[in-house]
Every structure is written in structure tokens, then in C-alpha cells.
Write a protein that holds these residues in place. Structure first.
Motif, PDB file in Angstrom:
ATOM      1  N   LEU A 146       0.832  -1.203   0.000  1.00  0.00           N
ATOM      2  CA  LEU A 146       0.000   0.000   0.000  1.00  0.00           C
ATOM      3  C   LEU A 146       0.870   1.258   0.000  1.00  0.00           C
ATOM      4  CD1 LEU A 146      -2.894   1.057   0.109  1.00  0.00           C
ATOM      5  CD2 LEU A 146      -2.766   0.936   2.595  1.00  0.00           C
ATOM      6  N   ARG A 147       1.944   1.214   0.765  1.00  0.00           N
ATOM      7  CA  ARG A 147       2.861   2.364   0.801  1.00  0.00           C
ATOM      8  C   ARG A 147       3.498   2.584  -0.571  1.00  0.00           C
ATOM      9  NH1 ARG A 147       4.447   4.768   5.291  1.00  0.00           N
ATOM     10  NH2 ARG A 147       3.890   3.019   6.610  1.00  0.00           N
ATOM     11  N   LYS A 148       3.870   1.478  -1.253  1.00  0.00           N
ATOM     12  CA  LYS A 148       4.449   1.587  -2.598  1.00  0.00           C
ATOM     13  C   LYS A 148       3.424   2.100  -3.600  1.00  0.00           C
ATOM     14  CE  LYS A 148       7.594  -2.171  -1.659  1.00  0.00           C
ATOM     15  NZ  LYS A 148       7.786  -3.609  -1.835  1.00  0.00           N
ATOM     16  N   ALA A 149       2.176   1.662  -3.456  1.00  0.00           N
ATOM     17  CA  ALA A 149       1.120   2.142  -4.347  1.00  0.00           C
ATOM     18  C   ALA A 149       0.875   3.631  -4.136  1.00  0.00           C
ATOM     19  CB  ALA A 149      -0.166   1.350  -4.114  1.00  0.00           C
ATOM     20  N   CYS A 150       1.002   4.074  -2.886  1.00  0.00           N
ATOM     21  CA  CYS A 150       0.867   5.515  -2.607  1.00  0.00           C
ATOM     22  C   CYS A 150       1.970   6.292  -3.318  1.00  0.00           C
ATOM     23  CB  CYS A 150       0.915   5.771  -1.110  1.00  0.00           C
ATOM     24  SG  CYS A 150      -0.573   5.297  -0.233  1.00  0.00           S
ATOM     25  N   LEU A 151       3.193   5.761  -3.278  1.00  0.00           N
ATOM     26  CA  LEU A 151       4.296   6.414  -3.992  1.00  0.00           C
ATOM     27  C   LEU A 151       4.011   6.454  -5.487  1.00  0.00           C
ATOM     28  CD1 LEU A 151       7.472   4.940  -2.257  1.00  0.00           C
ATOM     29  CD2 LEU A 151       6.755   7.315  -2.276  1.00  0.00           C
ATOM     30  N   TYR A 152       3.465   5.352  -5.996  1.00  0.00           N
ATOM     31  CA  TYR A 152       3.145   5.248  -7.429  1.00  0.00           C
ATOM     32  C   TYR A 152       2.093   6.282  -7.828  1.00  0.00           C
ATOM     33  CZ  TYR A 152       1.404   3.135 -11.753  1.00  0.00           C
ATOM     34  OH  TYR A 152       1.009   2.914 -13.033  1.00  0.00           O
ATOM     35  N   ARG A 153       1.099   6.463  -6.974  1.00  0.00           N
ATOM     36  CA  ARG A 153       0.026   7.409  -7.251  1.00  0.00           C
ATOM     37  C   ARG A 153       0.403   8.848  -6.905  1.00  0.00           C
ATOM     38  NH1 ARG A 153      -5.625   5.921  -7.834  1.00  0.00           N
ATOM     39  NH2 ARG A 153      -5.490   4.333  -9.435  1.00  0.00           N
ATOM     40  N   GLY A 154       1.477   9.034  -6.142  1.00  0.00           N
ATOM     41  CA  GLY A 154       1.886  10.371  -5.746  1.00  0.00           C
ATOM     42  C   GLY A 154       1.096  10.894  -4.559  1.00  0.00           C
ATOM     43  N   VAL A 155       0.615   9.970  -3.734  1.00  0.00           N
ATOM     44  CA  VAL A 155      -0.169  10.326  -2.543  1.00  0.00           C
ATOM     45  C   VAL A 155       0.703  10.112  -1.321  1.00  0.00           C
ATOM     46  CG1 VAL A 155      -2.221   9.719  -1.194  1.00  0.00           C
ATOM     47  CG2 VAL A 155      -2.298   9.592  -3.678  1.00  0.00           C
ATOM     48  N   ASP A 156       0.597  11.020  -0.358  1.00  0.00           N
ATOM     49  CA  ASP A 156       1.339  10.845   0.881  1.00  0.00           C
ATOM     50  C   ASP A 156       0.683   9.720   1.680  1.00  0.00           C
ATOM     51  OD1 ASP A 156       3.122  11.232   2.958  1.00  0.00           O
ATOM     52  OD2 ASP A 156       1.854  12.744   3.926  1.00  0.00           O
ATOM     53  N   ALA A 157       1.472   8.739   2.118  1.00  0.00           N
ATOM     54  CA  ALA A 157       0.920   7.576   2.815  1.00  0.00           C
ATOM     55  C   ALA A 157       0.281   7.966   4.142  1.00  0.00           C
ATOM     56  CB  ALA A 157       2.016   6.545   3.039  1.00  0.00           C
ATOM     57  N   GLN A 158       0.801   8.983   4.798  1.00  0.00           N
ATOM     58  CA  GLN A 158       0.232   9.400   6.078  1.00  0.00           C
ATOM     59  C   GLN A 158      -1.107  10.107   5.900  1.00  0.00           C
ATOM     60  OE1 GLN A 158       3.060  11.564   8.392  1.00  0.00           O
ATOM     61  NE2 GLN A 158       4.519   9.880   8.469  1.00  0.00           N
ATOM     62  N   SER A 159      -1.369  10.626   4.706  1.00  0.00           N
ATOM     63  CA  SER A 159      -2.634  11.327   4.479  1.00  0.00           C
ATOM     64  C   SER A 159      -3.819  10.366   4.442  1.00  0.00           C
ATOM     65  CB  SER A 159      -2.572  12.130   3.174  1.00  0.00           C
ATOM     66  OG  SER A 159      -2.497  11.248   2.069  1.00  0.00           O
ATOM     67  N   ILE A 160      -3.572   9.081   4.163  1.00  0.00           N
ATOM     68  CA  ILE A 160      -4.676   8.118   4.158  1.00  0.00           C
ATOM     69  C   ILE A 160      -4.768   7.376   5.484  1.00  0.00           C
ATOM     70  CG2 ILE A 160      -4.620   7.817   1.665  1.00  0.00           C
ATOM     71  CD1 ILE A 160      -3.297   5.075   2.177  1.00  0.00           C
ATOM     72  N   GLY A 161      -3.940   7.755   6.454  1.00  0.00           N
ATOM     73  CA  GLY A 161      -4.021   7.180   7.790  1.00  0.00           C
ATOM     74  C   GLY A 161      -2.937   6.185   8.135  1.00  0.00           C
ATOM     75  N   MET A 162      -1.975   5.965   7.247  1.00  0.00           N
ATOM     76  CA  MET A 162      -0.893   5.023   7.543  1.00  0.00           C
ATOM     77  C   MET A 162       0.062   5.635   8.566  1.00  0.00           C
ATOM     78  SD  MET A 162       0.177   3.117   4.054  1.00  0.00           S
ATOM     79  CE  MET A 162       0.995   1.823   4.942  1.00  0.00           C
ATOM     80  N   PRO A 163       0.623   4.798   9.448  1.00  0.00           N
ATOM     81  CA  PRO A 163       1.598   5.319  10.401  1.00  0.00           C
ATOM     82  C   PRO A 163       2.886   5.709   9.686  1.00  0.00           C
ATOM     83  CG  PRO A 163       1.431   2.944  10.597  1.00  0.00           C
ATOM     84  CD  PRO A 163       0.369   3.367   9.629  1.00  0.00           C
ATOM     85  N   PRO A 164       3.666   6.613  10.264  1.00  0.00           N
ATOM     86  CA  PRO A 164       4.938   6.984   9.623  1.00  0.00           C
ATOM     87  C   PRO A 164       5.895   5.802   9.600  1.00  0.00           C
ATOM     88  CG  PRO A 164       4.774   7.942  11.809  1.00  0.00           C
ATOM     89  CD  PRO A 164       3.451   7.316  11.520  1.00  0.00           C
ATOM     90  N   VAL A 165       6.851   5.848   8.692  1.00  0.00           N
ATOM     91  CA  VAL A 165       7.831   4.775   8.559  1.00  0.00           C
ATOM     92  C   VAL A 165       8.739   4.792   9.781  1.00  0.00           C
ATOM     93  CG1 VAL A 165       9.733   3.881   7.166  1.00  0.00           C
ATOM     94  CG2 VAL A 165       7.783   4.960   6.062  1.00  0.00           C
ATOM     95  N   VAL A 166       8.873   3.630  10.399  1.00  0.00           N
ATOM     96  CA  VAL A 166       9.724   3.505  11.583  1.00  0.00           C
ATOM     97  C   VAL A 166      11.134   3.217  11.102  1.00  0.00           C
ATOM     98  CG1 VAL A 166      10.124   2.201  13.704  1.00  0.00           C
ATOM     99  CG2 VAL A 166       7.795   2.631  12.919  1.00  0.00           C
ATOM    100  N   SER A 167      12.097   3.994  11.597  1.00  0.00           N
ATOM    101  CA  SER A 167      13.478   3.755  11.193  1.00  0.00           C
ATOM    102  C   SER A 167      13.960   2.443  11.800  1.00  0.00           C
ATOM    103  CB  SER A 167      14.373   4.908  11.645  1.00  0.00           C
ATOM    104  OG  SER A 167      14.359   4.984  13.048  1.00  0.00           O
ATOM    105  N   ALA A 168      14.889   1.835  11.142  1.00  0.00           N
ATOM    106  CA  ALA A 168      15.407   0.542  11.597  1.00  0.00           C
ATOM    107  C   ALA A 168      16.151   0.707  12.906  1.00  0.00           C
ATOM    108  CB  ALA A 168      16.331  -0.037  10.541  1.00  0.00           C
ATOM    109  N   LYS A 169      16.132  -0.334  13.705  1.00  0.00           N
ATOM    110  CA  LYS A 169      16.852  -0.311  14.973  1.00  0.00           C
ATOM    111  C   LYS A 169      18.352  -0.327  14.696  1.00  0.00           C
ATOM    112  CE  LYS A 169      13.469  -2.965  17.589  1.00  0.00           C
ATOM    113  NZ  LYS A 169      13.260  -4.212  18.334  1.00  0.00           N
ATOM    114  N   PRO A 170      19.139   0.273  15.567  1.00  0.00           N
ATOM    115  CA  PRO A 170      20.588   0.203  15.356  1.00  0.00           C
ATOM    116  C   PRO A 170      21.069  -1.235  15.533  1.00  0.00           C
ATOM    117  CG  PRO A 170      20.079   1.195  17.474  1.00  0.00           C
ATOM    118  CD  PRO A 170      18.780   1.039  16.744  1.00  0.00           C
TER     119      PRO A 170
END
Length: 123
Positions: free
Chosen positions: A46-70
Motif C-alpha cells: 500500500l505504501r508503494k502504491a501511494c508512492l506510485y500514485r503520488g499520494v502521501d501515505a500518512q494522508s490516508i491514515g498510515m503510520p509513519p515509517v519507523v526507522s530501523a533499529k541500530p
């Protein structure tokens, strides 16, 4: 996205929908865990499809991307010889650096031993 990807109409329709934050994570309801409505793989698609469509993923209610743990560094579980190799090599290098002095001391000790073993009387 590194490659061109074809998204299904179903997935692209999910991009148009507005989601609630609880749809993306598991919930504890009435003493039981309910899984999220979308699995992590589906969320990634879904996040990739948002990028494809040019839509911000957070605007549709998705949580922000969590950075990887060290990275958690652990001691290497190799053989003892592998673990002590750097110390041994440092010790060998230090001995090689001191080798000219060691050889000189050895030669002086040999000369002193030879002189000591010589009798005092000439015959």
C-alpha cells in the motif's frame, strides 16, 4: 521503487480509502489479540502504491515509517584461536620490532659466557 510494478485495481482502490490508525496494528480486545486488517506485507504494498500514485501515505491514515533499529553488536562466537588472533598478532609484531635489541643482548650474553668459561691460567 527499483522496478516498474503493476498494481492491481484492488490495491489502487485501497489507496483511495481513508484508514484508521488501528487498522494497521494488532489490538487487544476482550482479552484476545486481534490481528491488524492489513498485514505488514500488504502495508508495504500500500505504501508503494501511494508512492506510485503520488499520494502521501500518512494522508490516508498510515503510520509513519519507523526507522530501523541500530545494529546490536555481539561478540563473535568463533574458535578461541579466532578470538585471540588480534592479540597474538600484536604480540608477535611487538617481538619483531624488538628483535634487533634481543639479538644484540643474546650475542653479548654468549660472549660473556665464552669469556667466563675460559680458564684463568694460560695452560
Amino acid at each position: 521503487m527499483a522496478t516498474i510494478r503493476r498494481f492491481s485495481a484492488q490495491l489502487l482502490a485501497k489507496v483511495e480509502k481513508t484508514w484508521l490508525p488501528q487498522d494497521f496494528k494488532a489490538q487487544f480486545v476482550n482479552g484476545f489479540w486481534r490481528s491488524s486488517k492489513l498485514s505488514l506485507r500488504q502495508q508495504a504494498d500500500l505504501r508503494k502504491a501511494c508512492l506510485y500514485r503520488g499520494v502521501d501515505a500518512q494522508s490516508i491514515g498510515m503510520p509513519p515509517v519507523v526507522s530501523a533499529k541500530p545494529l546490536r553488536l555481539r561478540r563473535h562466537k568463533g574458535r578461541k584461536a579466532d578470538l585471540t588472533k588480534p592479540q597474538r598478532q600484536a604480540k608477535i609484531q611487538a617481538a619483531l620490532d624488538d628483535m634487533p635489541q634481543t639479538i644484540a643482548n643474546w650475542k653479548m650474553a654468549k660472549k660473556a659466557e665464552k669469556v667466563k668459561a675460559k680458564p684463568d691460567l694460560p695452560y
